[in-house]
Structures are given as C-alpha cells and as structure tokens.
Write a protein that holds these residues in place. Structure first.
Motif, mmCIF file in Angstrom:
data_model
loop_
_atom_site.group_PDB
_atom_site.id
_atom_site.type_symbol
_atom_site.label_atom_id
_atom_site.label_comp_id
_atom_site.label_asym_id
_atom_site.label_seq_id
_atom_site.Cartn_x
_atom_site.Cartn_y
_atom_site.Cartn_z
ATOM 1 N N LEU A 69 0.850 -1.196 0.000
ATOM 2 C CA LEU A 69 0.000 0.000 0.000
ATOM 3 C C LEU A 69 0.883 1.244 0.000
ATOM 4 O O LEU A 69 1.589 1.519 0.967
ATOM 5 N N VAL A 70 0.814 1.970 -1.104
ATOM 6 C CA VAL A 70 1.641 3.173 -1.252
ATOM 7 C C VAL A 70 0.719 4.378 -1.338
ATOM 8 O O VAL A 70 0.087 4.612 -2.374
ATOM 9 N N PRO A 71 0.591 5.148 -0.252
ATOM 10 C CA PRO A 71 -0.298 6.316 -0.286
ATOM 11 C C PRO A 71 0.264 7.408 -1.177
ATOM 12 O O PRO A 71 1.475 7.521 -1.377
ATOM 13 N N ASP A 84 1.804 -0.008 8.066
ATOM 14 C CA ASP A 84 2.404 -1.111 8.818
ATOM 15 C C ASP A 84 2.388 -2.377 7.976
ATOM 16 O O ASP A 84 1.564 -2.527 7.060
ATOM 17 N N VAL A 85 3.277 -3.294 8.308
ATOM 18 C CA VAL A 85 3.308 -4.605 7.668
ATOM 19 C C VAL A 85 3.334 -5.650 8.771
ATOM 20 O O VAL A 85 4.176 -5.605 9.670
ATOM 21 N N ASP A 90 1.098 -8.792 5.448
ATOM 22 C CA ASP A 90 -0.080 -8.021 5.038
ATOM 23 C C ASP A 90 0.127 -6.542 5.368
ATOM 24 O O ASP A 90 0.496 -6.188 6.491
ATOM 25 N N HIS A 91 -0.149 -5.697 4.386
ATOM 26 C CA HIS A 91 0.031 -4.255 4.564
ATOM 27 C C HIS A 91 -1.247 -3.625 5.123
ATOM 28 O O HIS A 91 -2.354 -4.047 4.809
ATOM 29 N N MET A 92 -1.050 -2.599 5.937
ATOM 30 C CA MET A 92 -2.185 -1.903 6.553
ATOM 31 C C MET A 92 -1.895 -0.405 6.556
ATOM 32 O O MET A 92 -0.861 0.045 7.053
ATOM 33 N N LEU A 93 -2.799 0.343 5.984
ATOM 34 C CA LEU A 93 -2.712 1.799 5.937
ATOM 35 C C LEU A 93 -3.584 2.384 7.033
ATOM 36 O O LEU A 93 -4.737 1.991 7.198
ATOM 37 N N THR A 94 -3.035 3.329 7.799
ATOM 38 C CA THR A 94 -3.822 4.036 8.808
ATOM 39 C C THR A 94 -3.698 5.533 8.561
ATOM 40 O O THR A 94 -2.590 6.062 8.416
ATOM 41 N N LEU A 121 -2.720 0.198 -3.337
ATOM 42 C CA LEU A 121 -3.751 1.135 -2.900
ATOM 43 C C LEU A 121 -4.337 1.831 -4.123
ATOM 44 O O LEU A 121 -3.697 2.688 -4.731
ATOM 45 N N THR A 122 -5.548 1.456 -4.492
ATOM 46 C CA THR A 122 -6.172 2.074 -5.660
ATOM 47 C C THR A 122 -6.616 3.493 -5.339
ATOM 48 O O THR A 122 -6.832 3.843 -4.174
ATOM 49 N N ASP A 123 -6.758 4.309 -6.365
ATOM 50 C CA ASP A 123 -7.241 5.681 -6.169
ATOM 51 C C ASP A 123 -8.622 5.670 -5.529
ATOM 52 O O ASP A 123 -8.935 6.518 -4.684
#
Length: 331
Positions: A69-71, A84-85, A90-94, A121-123
């Motif tokens: 996940l790349v914001p 976080d990974v 598994d990636h997690m965006l906060t 990370l989709t738009d």
C-alpha cells in the motif's frame, strides 16, 4: 432534449434490455421515491453494456502487485499517514486527521468478491479512506487482507486477527467497521468472531454498503432480482464464494455471516439498492435482528441503483454519506 424526454428514452432502453425496474414488492420503503436523473443515466448505461457478462473472465485473472500500500503524496501531506506490515506480510494503511484528536477508530473493508485484493492502494480506495476521515474525524485503517484463490477465509481470519491487534496497539478509541460488498460480509463475520472471542475492542457500530452476507446466494428471493441486477452475476459470485470458503462449510458464519448469531453486534446501518442481488439477504438480516438482543439494523434502500453505488458521483451518494456521518458521529 429535455430531461423528461431523456428519462422516457432511458426507460425504453431498460425495457428493451429486459432490465426495466420491477416493483420490489417487499417490506422496505425506499429512502427516495424518485431516482435522480444522473442515476437513471448510469443504470441504463450499465444495463445496456451488461458488465456482468465479463465478470468471470476478470475474476479468473485478478491483478496483483507486490508493492503493498503506497499512499499518494497528497494523502501524506494532508493527513497523518502510517503504513504497517504484519509478520505475515499483510500491509495496513492508517490515516488520521492532522491537528485534530481522532474520536474513534474505523476499519474500512474493501470489496471485490473475495478475489480482488493485493492490488496496491487504488485511487478509489484511497478516496474512500480520505472521505471517511473527513466525514467522521476518525482514525481509519485499511487492511489489505488475503484473498482467494491464493488464500481462503480461514487463513485470512487468522491473519486479520494479527493485523487488527497491530492496528489497535496505539490507541484506546471506540471501534466501528465500514465495509462494502464482500468487505461488508467480511466486516460482519469478523465482528461476530471478535464478539465470540470476548474481544474488548469489538466494533459497536457497522456501516455496510451492498453487503454480501451469504456466499451461497441461495435465498430464493434472489431469483427475482437476477434480471434487474446489471452488474452482478450470481453464478460467478457463487464460484468466487466457494473459493473463499474452501475447506470451510459454505454455511459457516465465517463466510456467510447472515447464518450466524447477530446478538450483541450493536448498531448496524446497511445501504442497499432495491434492484441488486444483495437485497433479499439484507432484508433477511434486518428481520433476524428484530428477534435478537443488543443489535439493531437500519436498512436504507434506494431504487434503481447499481451494486456499491456509493462509490459513484450521484446525488444519492451524497445522501448516503450524510447518513453515514450522522450514524457514526452521533452518540
């Protein structure tokens, strides 16, 4: 050409395509009596193009990426962002508001028939996370959970438990879930597991958009909906649902939370179209909640809209977001 004339033409096209809107004939009152002109145009285009004819082909070779996940730079600039990974990879965006203490921790569960995931990370998903933060002033976590066919529900739930613990390790805020389509079913199923485990941070509120609540789609009332849902193909979903279940019985609440116990799940708000496959099971969930304890289910049904229509730019979408904001922010 005036809008009334165009609306009549759209109605004729729907009739020719065999998708003319039926009278739902079920015990649910629509939020609005008349569909917006924009929604009529969108539904007609969807029914003319019949994207459900191509659904299986797309799901047979779902896109994947190893980038995690790349914001976007804009997200990093305007919000407090952390990725976080987990030990399982598994990636997690906060994402949290900048300069404002968050009032709650929301988990957003993406859809995709349990086969779309690990796509970066989709738009679209970043936009939803951003809007959830803006509307609720909450900290929002997005877990890129394992999906089929590489993984199954049992594996995913074990890894979700670890990701969930990691996400909650930095706050003691109340928790809410927001999920759409398969992610709506996952939200309900994972909430049931957290309740059964006696987890101190189980969600007290859930918002489910067009949730897939029973992967078998065996409810006979769905028979009447198939011709009018121009986006979802029942057999294709049953196929992906079986892959997700794998060794787990298709009727197990882990994959079909409608068939599980709904006692003690708190407040649940469900958005659904009157003309999509998911409607009968949503109504079944509401009926089940009426005879259960410590749970309430509010169903907001809109006519003539496609599956997960809240992702589209429609007047009805804005109405739904306003309802979500009140539901999640009011005491």
């Amino acid at each position: 050409m005036t809008r009334p004339i165009v609306a009549n033409v759209l109605g004729m096209l729907l009739t020719l395509c065999g998708c003319a809107s039926p009278q739902p004939g079920r015990d649910v009152a629509p939020v609005v009596e008349e569909t917006s002109f924009e929604a009529q145009v969108q539904r007609t285009a969807t029914c003319v193009l019949q994207p459900k004819m191509f659904l299986r082909g797309y799901f047979e070779n779902p896109p994947r990426t190893d980038e995690g996940l790349v914001p976007s730079d804009a997200l990093r600039t305007q919000y407090n962002v952390h990725v976080d990974v987990t030990d399982a990879g598994d990636h997690m965006l906060t994402v949290a508001p900048m300069g404002i203490p968050p009032t709650q921790h929301i988990f957003y569960w993406h859809g995709g028939a349990y086969v779309l995931g690990k796509m970066g990370l989709t738009d679209e998903d970043e936009s939803i996370v951003r809007r959830l933060v803006d509307e609720t002033q909450a900290r929002v976590s997005y877990i890129d959970y394992p999906v089929a066919p590489e993984h199954n529900a049992a594996t995913a739930f074990a890894r979700l438990t670890d990701a969930y613990a990691l996400a909650l390790s930095n706050d003691d805020l109340p928790v809410a879930f927001v999920g759409e389509s398969a992610g709506g079913g996952l939200a309900l199923a994972f909430g049931q597991q957290l309740r059964d485990d006696g987890h101190s941070r189980a969600p007290t509120r859930m918002v489910l958009f067009s949730p897939w609540l029973d992967v078998s789609l065996a409810n006979p009332d769905i028979d009447d909906m198939e011709a009018f849902d121009c986006l979802l193909d029942r057999e294709t979903l049953q196929w992906t649902g079986a892959m997700w279940a794998d060794d787990v019985d298709i009727d197990h609440p882990m994959v079909s939370p409608l068939l599980g116990d709904v006692d003690g799940l708190g407040r649940i708000l469900v958005f659904v179209s009157l003309h999509e496959l998911m409607l009968p099971d949503v109504l079944a969930l509401a009926a089940k909640a009426e005879s259960s304890d410590d749970v309430s289910v509010q169903v907001d049904a809109y006519p003539d809209l496609p599956h997960v229509w809240f992702k589209t730019d429609l007047p009805e979408t804005e109405m739904a977001w306003a309802t979500l904001r009140r539901f999640l922010r009011d005491p």
